[in-house]
Design an enzyme around this catalytic site. Structure first.
Site, mmCIF file in Angstrom:
data_model
loop_
_atom_site.group_PDB
_atom_site.id
_atom_site.type_symbol
_atom_site.label_atom_id
_atom_site.label_comp_id
_atom_site.label_asym_id
_atom_site.label_seq_id
_atom_site.Cartn_x
_atom_site.Cartn_y
_atom_site.Cartn_z
ATOM 1 C CG HIS A 10 -0.217 0.109 2.533
ATOM 2 N ND1 HIS A 10 0.305 1.284 3.037
ATOM 3 C CD2 HIS A 10 0.067 -0.838 3.450
ATOM 4 C CE1 HIS A 10 0.869 1.069 4.203
ATOM 5 N NE2 HIS A 10 0.747 -0.219 4.472
ATOM 6 C CD GLU A 88 2.549 -4.479 8.331
ATOM 7 O OE1 GLU A 88 2.872 -5.680 8.192
ATOM 8 O OE2 GLU A 88 3.163 -3.543 7.799
#
Length: 211
Positions: A10, A88
């Site tokens: 990202h 994450e």
């Protein structure tokens, strides 16, 4: 017939900018992060790929990056699967803390160990090994079969969840993966063989810009 796997980290998030441990917290992209995501999409559009399906995490910074990439390649409405297996690494008690404040509280050496060791988790959080233990099985059951069937698959995720994948795909040692940094918004294009090993890898951008 083997397909194509594209991995994209990202774009820069608001907490990346503020130097905060993010983990499973859910800040949005910065203006720079939006530009990085769009640039990654533009690189893939120039590459000429059309995807069959996309995967991303349940966190907005990855989802927005995924959508911007799909917009750039003219596939805004492509089926996209969101799963927390691709989230994450969970930084536990460090989540939301400024990295300098964490060093002041626990000591620079201890925080460095938590950040850069392979198997030592921060309090209440995950190590890189723990992250891989959820990412890799999901890849094997949900993503890899599609690639091996010849599909072109996009995965927009996070620095550590993607490092867990790259570690296995690129056959990196524990020591090598700890020094691996993935630049935000830079696509990695893998062509896989029928036995699921890597036939080729192309990086569409400057990976040295990792932060």
């Amino acid at each position: 017939m083997s397909g194509t796997l594209v991995l994209v980290r990202h774009g820069q998030s608001e907490w990346n900018l503020k130097n905060l441990f993010t983990g499973w917290r859910d800040p949005d992209l910065t203006e720079l992060g939006v530009e990085e995501a769009k640039a990654g999409g533009a690189a893939l559009a120039e590459y000429g790929i059309k995807f069959d399906i996309a995967f991303t995490s349940v966190l907005v910074r990855a989802q927005r990056t995924c959508q911007m990439v799909l917009d750039a390649v003219g596939q805004s409405s492509l089926e996209t699967i969101c799963d927390q297996a691709l989230n994450e690494r969970d930084y536990g008690d460090l989540s939301g803390l400024n990295k300098d404040d964490a060093r002041a509280k626990w000591g620079e050496e201890q925080v460095h160990i938590w950040r850069r060791s392979y198997d030592v988790p921060p309090p209440g959080g995950e190590s890189l090994r723990d992250t891989g233990a959820r990412v890799w099985p999901y890849y094997l059951t949900e993503i890899l079969p599609r690639v091996l069937a010849g599909e072109k698959v996009l995965v927009a995720a996070h620095g550590n969840s993607l490092r867990s994948l790259v570690m296995v795909l690129d056959r990196l040692t524990k020591e090598q993966v700890l020094n691996l940094n993935l630049a935000t918004g830079v696509p990695m294009v893998y062509k896989l063989k029928a036995d699921s090993t890597v036939a080729s890898k192309e990086v569409l951008g400057d990976m040295s810009a990792a932060h």
